[in-house]
Write a protein that holds these residues in place. Structure first.
Motif, PDB file in Angstrom:
ATOM      1  N   THR A 225       0.266  81.599 -60.205  1.00 58.16           N
ATOM      2  CA  THR A 225      -0.931  81.702 -60.146  1.00 58.16           C
ATOM      3  C   THR A 225      -2.304  81.994 -58.635  1.00 58.16           C
ATOM      4  N   GLU A 226      -1.477  80.276 -58.075  1.00 59.30           N
ATOM      5  CA  GLU A 226      -2.385  80.170 -56.758  1.00 59.30           C
ATOM      6  C   GLU A 226      -1.751  80.509 -56.000  1.00 59.30           C
ATOM      7  N   ALA A 227      -0.522  80.580 -55.671  1.00 61.83           N
ATOM      8  CA  ALA A 227       0.218  81.635 -54.799  1.00 61.83           C
ATOM      9  C   ALA A 227      -0.240  83.018 -53.998  1.00 61.83           C
ATOM     10  N   GLN A 228      -0.738  82.898 -53.238  1.00 59.14           N
ATOM     11  CA  GLN A 228      -1.142  84.532 -51.916  1.00 59.14           C
ATOM     12  C   GLN A 228      -0.502  85.704 -51.272  1.00 59.14           C
ATOM     13  N   LEU A 229      -0.210  86.241 -51.371  1.00 61.79           N
ATOM     14  CA  LEU A 229       0.303  87.395 -50.679  1.00 61.79           C
ATOM     15  C   LEU A 229       0.076  87.565 -48.931  1.00 61.79           C
ATOM     16  N   VAL A 230       0.849  86.655 -48.095  1.00 63.37           N
ATOM     17  CA  VAL A 230      -0.510  86.871 -46.317  1.00 63.37           C
ATOM     18  C   VAL A 230       1.330  87.650 -45.770  1.00 63.37           C
ATOM     19  N   LYS A 231       0.251  88.474 -44.799  1.00 59.17           N
ATOM     20  CA  LYS A 231       1.050  89.630 -43.997  1.00 59.17           C
ATOM     21  C   LYS A 231       1.067  88.827 -43.048  1.00 59.17           C
ATOM     22  N   VAL A 232       2.474  88.643 -42.509  1.00 59.01           N
ATOM     23  CA  VAL A 232       2.315  88.429 -40.420  1.00 59.01           C
ATOM     24  C   VAL A 232       3.562  89.292 -40.008  1.00 59.01           C
ATOM     25  N   ARG A 233       3.103  89.625 -38.676  1.00 57.59           N
ATOM     26  CA  ARG A 233       3.699  91.235 -38.224  1.00 57.59           C
ATOM     27  C   ARG A 233       4.235  91.858 -38.998  1.00 57.59           C
ATOM     28  N   GLY A 234       3.981  92.097 -39.405  1.00 54.39           N
ATOM     29  CA  GLY A 234       4.313  93.026 -40.841  1.00 54.39           C
ATOM     30  C   GLY A 234       5.554  92.927 -41.974  1.00 54.39           C
ATOM     31  N   VAL A 235       5.504  91.186 -42.337  1.00 52.59           N
ATOM     32  CA  VAL A 235       6.152  91.112 -42.570  1.00 52.59           C
ATOM     33  C   VAL A 235       5.389  89.656 -44.269  1.00 52.59           C
ATOM     34  N   THR A 236       5.654  90.367 -45.766  1.00 49.47           N
ATOM     35  CA  THR A 236       4.533  89.597 -46.003  1.00 49.47           C
ATOM     36  C   THR A 236       5.860  88.864 -46.963  1.00 49.47           C
ATOM     37  N   PHE A 237       5.286  87.139 -46.673  1.00 46.39           N
ATOM     38  CA  PHE A 237       5.019  86.374 -47.633  1.00 46.39           C
ATOM     39  C   PHE A 237       4.164  86.210 -48.489  1.00 46.39           C
ATOM     40  N   SER A 238       5.179  84.666 -49.509  1.00 46.69           N
ATOM     41  CA  SER A 238       4.206  84.501 -50.893  1.00 46.69           C
ATOM     42  C   SER A 238       3.868  82.943 -50.202  1.00 46.69           C
ATOM     43  N   ALA A 239       2.872  82.861 -50.295  1.00 44.42           N
ATOM     44  CA  ALA A 239       1.967  80.745 -50.379  1.00 44.42           C
ATOM     45  C   ALA A 239       1.512  80.512 -50.850  1.00 44.42           C
ATOM     46  N   VAL A 240       1.784  79.274 -50.994  1.00 43.83           N
ATOM     47  CA  VAL A 240       1.291  78.239 -51.910  1.00 43.83           C
ATOM     48  C   VAL A 240       0.163  76.929 -50.897  1.00 43.83           C
ATOM     49  N   ARG A 241      -0.992  76.898 -50.768  1.00 39.90           N
ATOM     50  CA  ARG A 241      -1.291  76.097 -49.717  1.00 39.90           C
ATOM     51  C   ARG A 241      -1.971  75.156 -49.970  1.00 39.90           C
ATOM     52  N   ALA A 242      -1.587  73.831 -50.728  1.00 33.38           N
ATOM     53  CA  ALA A 242      -2.193  72.673 -51.715  1.00 33.38           C
ATOM     54  C   ALA A 242      -2.036  71.850 -50.759  1.00 33.38           C
ATOM     55  N   CYS A 261       7.336  81.923 -47.959  1.00 34.33           N
ATOM     56  CA  CYS A 261       8.684  82.096 -48.028  1.00 34.33           C
ATOM     57  C   CYS A 261       8.447  83.559 -48.303  1.00 34.33           C
ATOM     58  N   PRO A 262       9.001  84.023 -46.969  1.00 37.62           N
ATOM     59  CA  PRO A 262       9.208  86.065 -46.835  1.00 37.62           C
ATOM     60  C   PRO A 262      10.116  86.088 -47.904  1.00 37.62           C
ATOM     61  N   ILE A 263       8.944  87.372 -48.434  1.00 39.13           N
ATOM     62  CA  ILE A 263       9.839  88.293 -49.725  1.00 39.13           C
ATOM     63  C   ILE A 263       9.826  89.757 -49.255  1.00 39.13           C
ATOM     64  N   ASP A 264       9.912  90.112 -48.021  1.00 39.76           N
ATOM     65  CA  ASP A 264      11.092  91.375 -47.171  1.00 39.76           C
ATOM     66  C   ASP A 264      10.399  90.943 -45.955  1.00 39.76           C
ATOM     67  N   GLY A 265      10.459  92.568 -45.263  1.00 37.43           N
ATOM     68  CA  GLY A 265      11.097  91.641 -43.857  1.00 37.43           C
ATOM     69  C   GLY A 265      12.591  92.756 -43.284  1.00 37.43           C
ATOM     70  N   ILE A 273      21.717  96.684 -40.995  1.00 33.04           N
ATOM     71  CA  ILE A 273      21.023  95.428 -41.735  1.00 33.04           C
ATOM     72  C   ILE A 273      20.071  94.808 -40.401  1.00 33.04           C
ATOM     73  N   ILE A 274      18.717  94.788 -40.798  1.00 28.84           N
ATOM     74  CA  ILE A 274      17.771  94.332 -39.496  1.00 28.84           C
ATOM     75  C   ILE A 274      17.081  93.324 -41.105  1.00 28.84           C
ATOM     76  N   TRP A 275      16.884  91.702 -40.628  1.00 21.68           N
ATOM     77  CA  TRP A 275      16.004  90.926 -41.022  1.00 21.68           C
ATOM     78  C   TRP A 275      15.444  89.672 -40.087  1.00 21.68           C
ATOM     79  N   THR A 276      13.482  89.892 -40.153  1.00 23.38           N
ATOM     80  CA  THR A 276      13.742  90.069 -39.304  1.00 23.38           C
ATOM     81  C   THR A 276      12.004  88.800 -39.660  1.00 23.38           C
ATOM     82  N   ILE A 277      12.184  87.831 -39.524  1.00 24.06           N
ATOM     83  CA  ILE A 277      11.403  86.235 -39.835  1.00 24.06           C
ATOM     84  C   ILE A 277      10.721  86.350 -38.182  1.00 24.06           C
ATOM     85  N   PRO A 278       9.096  86.284 -39.030  1.00 23.78           N
ATOM     86  CA  PRO A 278       8.068  85.468 -37.821  1.00 23.78           C
ATOM     87  C   PRO A 278       7.729  84.278 -37.599  1.00 23.78           C
ATOM     88  N   LYS A 279       7.461  84.078 -36.968  1.00 18.94           N
ATOM     89  CA  LYS A 279       7.825  82.108 -36.476  1.00 18.94           C
ATOM     90  C   LYS A 279       5.478  82.087 -36.439  1.00 18.94           C
TER      91      LYS A 279
END
Length: 895
Positions: A225-242, A261-265, A273-279
């Protein structure tokens, strides 16, 4: 990911009557993979088994794993389509026993052959994994959960404090460091503010909280419930800040437990296959101002790849300031293909389990280790199966290879001539099916059948070549998903083995004959004259004969039949021709035969003793646009009295219509001619000379008298007349059945009272006659079987089903009795193999509407029963019209 009641993995209760608490050799294997451990199940042993996974706690109790517990405690159960199953766990999962940097977990697996889990066998696997040293912060992105663990530190005591009361601190410090640690509260940082949950409430919400002697851990499902979807350089992350608060005996400490954690990219081209992980994610780097990459490694199935392996597999690893990119060819080593079906079409997807380990150092956390596990599934790619025709004409054998397929595809049936049969049953239809394996593990199917099986279509191509066509549909199933698809297999093989049919013809006084000698290409060909099938009811009504004894096909057609062509008409004879076309079952023309004969023309000219000439002019084959209604005699005012599509009949006195007379010895000859002029032309394109000869020495008494020209009269014109066939309830003909009462139910031999009526006419000079009436089992009046009730205006005289006509008189309902005909017939049923067919019966009549003033000129309209074979062929059809009428259904009821 833990499948939810999918395929062989069923998380259900256990009813085990027999339990083994040992690991059968070779059934399970385990390995330690950094901060994860894995238990692999032998696919051969556990194939088609129903499984339950559990972990054993410190009290020896098996804790069954479901999806919620798996994400909360750090467990992952995965399988692939080839039957491989594995169990993965974080080494600091809920029920891990920790001692001196060795992490031990006991996994229990129950396997049964049935979903009720009776007689299940229990397998225990104890896995111990050492792991040291831990990094200050470690992040794990598993396929079903996110995990962060951070080092906890007891604050260091400064020197001046120790000098004041050294004994007290010396006693308190060991107690503090050894004191029991418990997580007290978790505060989530949300865009709308902060949200604090006690540890018990966070666990009830699905979070995993844990402590060890040196670490604090937070675990969350991706959909928390408290997870947020954050987009970084076009890649969506599921993030929990606690922030996690934990306490020891005499203090409360706080630690940042953020995780992302990235959920696409993922991107896909046709072959890559191209997998991109922002830093440098803000969620993970809050408060840090300097970053330094320490390590980037990739692997497959949690096994790291060396630089040499990466190059040999043609992977490309790129690491720049902002992102890490992995490129790999689809189909590369380490993954696998799986068959899928989309919209009934065969295709594949490529699967591979990649992981990335990224280590960096910043001025807030020190070293962070981020492990990301990614299960990759490429989009569906259509792969049409190849069809290879290896037909061997020398041994007359059709041979087709269909493929290639992955091993998960199985041929289950064949559809032959609209009949679907299993693979074993196909042998009864003359088809042999073989599976062939290829070195790369793929397979194909070989279909063989002889040329002479009935389902192989044979067609004539040239003088000596036949086409052999295989048309079969193969049905496949994909395991274990049970997707199905079909592959139509059509192959055409030309073979020089054709023997064409040949024909010979002859004529007698009244008919033309063609005898066709069968070849080997015309087994399914049908004989046609024009577009009329000689096997149709219409051909039988024209008295066309058809006889086929298997080797010879003989056709007989009367001289004056509608489909005979007249090529020449001369006083010495008529040249008539019959053209036969053999067509295949698609009605495509295959081959033509014809016969021409010369006949005596006596049937076309009739010279009556009273000085009347009857001439029938026939349309010639060479004049396609000729209109027989425009035939004229020498006196162009003399028109035909009867016209058909192929002929026109004139009836006139020899002293009229421009007839000439001449004497030669003892013969007196009257001559006229029939001509046809195109509109606007004065030159005829058709002329038929006609003559009547009389012997002069015969005595013929002719009386002449003068009379006035008759007054003009109006003949009935052509139009549309409505007919109806009613069924009445009794002989009074006062109450008929209405539409909603059909089908009418009658007992066998019960009387049926029918009435045929000409509707909407006020012309008393019209009279209705019944030509033929019959019964069928279908609404189609031309269907078979049929039973005749009235034939050639005559009642059926069979004793058990005699037809009875009833007189029609004028009454309040009947204004014109000549507009109606009534008859009675006994209820009957059709028979098949000696048994009555209790089907609905429909009644039909062919009707002729006549001019009541001219019955003598046309025996079709005579007021008595005259069989057709006794009628004159030159009836004046201009004075009548034909029609058909049918009844509703009548159903026989058994008593």
């Amino acid at each position: 990911m833990v499948p939810n009641l999918v395929l062989r993995l069923f998380l259900i209760g256990v009813l085990a009557s027999e339990i083994w608490t040992q690991d059968r050799p070779g059934s399970l294997s385990s390995e330690c993979l950094g901060s994860l451990l894995r238990v692999a199940l032998n696919a051969e042993y556990f194939e088609d088994k129903y499984l339950i996974f559990a972990v054993v706690d410190q009290f020896g109790t098996a804790q069954e794993i479901d999806e919620t517990l798996a994400a909360q405690c750090g467990y992952t159960i995965e399988y692939n389509y080839w039957g491989n199953i594995e169990f993965r766990a974080s080494i600091i999962s809920c029920y891990t026993h920790i001692e001196s940097d060795v992490y031990t977990l006991t996994v229990q697996i129950q396997a049964a052959n049935n979903p009720d889990m009776k007689n299940a066998l229990t397998h225990l696997k104890i896995v111990s994994c050492p792991y040291s040293p831990w990094h200050p912060r470690e992040l794990v992105c598993e396929t079903n959960y996110m995990e962060v663990s951070v080092r906890r530190n007891v604050p260091q005591i400064t020197a001046d404090v120790l000098q004041d009361e050294p004994e007290d601190w010396a006693l308190a410090f060991p107690e503090a460091t050894a004191g029991a640690v418990s997580i007290w509260q978790v505060v989530f940082h949300l865009p709308t503010g902060r949200k604090a949950l006690l540890a018990s409430d966070a666990q009830n919400a699905g979070y995993g909280l844990n402590t060890t002697d040196t670490r604090i851990l937070l675990r969350a499902p991706y959909n928390a419930t408290e997870a947020q979807l954050v987009k970084v350089r076009g890649v969506t992350f599921s993030a929990v800040r606690a922030s996690t608060f934990y306490k020891q005996r005499w203090m409360i400490l706080m630690v940042d437990t953020a995780v992302a954690c990235p959920i696409d990219g993922m991107e896909y081209t046709d072959d890559t296959i191209i997998w991109t992980i922002p830093k440098n994610l803000q969620t993970l780097s809050a408060g840090a101002t300097s970053f330094n990459d320490l390590l980037v490694e990739i692997g497959v199935d949690l096994h790291k790849l060396s630089a040499r392996e990466i190059a040999s597999r043609k992977y490309v690893l790129s690491n720049n300031t902002d992102e890490i990119t992995i490129q790999m060819p689809i189909g590369a080593e380490g993954g696998y293909y799986k068959t899928h079906v989309s919209e009934g079409q065969h295709g594949t997807k490529y699967y591979i389990n990649l992981f990335l380990e990224h280590q960096w150092e910043d001025n807030r956390w020190g070293v962070t280790k981020h492990t990301i596990i990614k299960k990759i599934e490429t989009p569906f790619k259509l792969v049409p199966p190849t069809i290879t025709n290896n037909t061997n004409s020398s041994i007359r054998l059709v041979n087709v290879t269909v493929g290639t397929f992955l091993p998960d595809v199985e041929l289950v049936n064949l559809t032959i001539d609209d009949t679907t049969v299993t693979v074993p049953e196909a042998l009864q239809h003359g088809y042999k099916v073989y599976e062939t394996r290829y070195p790369n593990g793929s397979k194909g199917y070989i279909i063989e059948t002889p040329f002479d099986v009935p389902s192989i279509k044979k067609e004539y191509l040239t003088e000596d070549t036949r086409l052999y066509t295989l048309n079969v549909t193969l049905g496949f199933i994909v395991q274990p998903t049970h997707e199905t698809f079909t592959v139509p297999v059509i192959t055409i093989s030309p073979v020089k083995d054709a023997v064409l049919p040949s024909a010979r013809g002859f004529c007698d006084d009244d008919n033309l004959y063609l005898t066709v000698i069968h070849g080997n290409v015309d087994q399914n060909w049908l004989p046609f004259i024009s577009n009329l099938s000689l096997s149709s009811d219409a051909a039988q009504k024209h008295n066309y004969g058809l006889d086929d004894n298997g080797t010879h096909l003989t056709i007989r057609v009367p001289l004056y039949a509608p489909h005979v062509l007249y090529e020449e008409i001369h006083p010495s004879g008529i040249t008539a021709s019959l053209h036969l076309t053999m067509k295949d079952n698609t009605h495509a023309d295959m081959i033509d035969f014809s016969i021409s004969c010369r006949f005596s023309p006596k049937e076309l000219i009739d010279c009556l003793p009273n000085g009347t000439m009857v001439i029938t002019a026939l349309k010639l084959a060479g004049i396609t646009d000729l209109d027989t209604s425009l035939f004229v005699l020498r006196d162009k005012q003399c028109r035909p009295v009867s016209v058909t599509e192929k002929s026109a009949t004139f009836i006139f006195n020899m002293n009229t219509c421009g007839t000439s007379r001449k004497f030669e010895d003892t013969v007196m000859t009257y001559e006229n001619e029939v001509s046809y002029f195109r509109p606007g032309s004065t030159t005829p394109i058709y002329q038929l000379k006609c003559a009547c000869q009389y012997i002069i020495n015969e005595t013929i008494v002719v009386q002449y008298s003068s009379r006035n020209n008759p007054a003009p009269s109006v003949e009935p014109g052509f139009g549309s007349l409505a007919l109806t066939l009613r069924l009445f309830k009794d002989q009074s003909y006062s109450d008929s059945y209405v539409e909603i009462e059909y089908p009418v139910v009658k007992y066998l031999k019960e009387a049926l009272y029918f009435e045929v009526e000409l509707l909407h006419s006020e012309d008393p000079q019209l009279e209705l006659y019944l030509e033929d009436c019959w019964a069928t089992t279908s609404q189609d009046r031309d269907s078979s079987p049929q039973w005749s009730i009235i034939t050639d205006s005559c009642e059926n005289a069979e004793d058990s089903h005699q037809t009875i006509f009833h007189k029609v008189d004028s009454d309040s309902r009947v204004k014109f009795p000549t507009h109606l005909k009534r008859f009675e017939v006994k209820m009957f049923t059709f028979m098949q193999d000696g048994n009555a067919l209790l089907e609905q019966i429909y009644f039909h009549c062919s009707v002729v509407i006549c001019d009541a003033r001219r019955p003598a000129s046309d025996l079709l309209c005579a007021r008595r029963c005259i069989p057709r074979k006794q009628r004159l062929g030159r009836s004046v059809e201009a004075y009548h019209m034909h029609g058909h009428v049918s009844s509703g259904a009548v159903l026989m009821k058994s008593k």
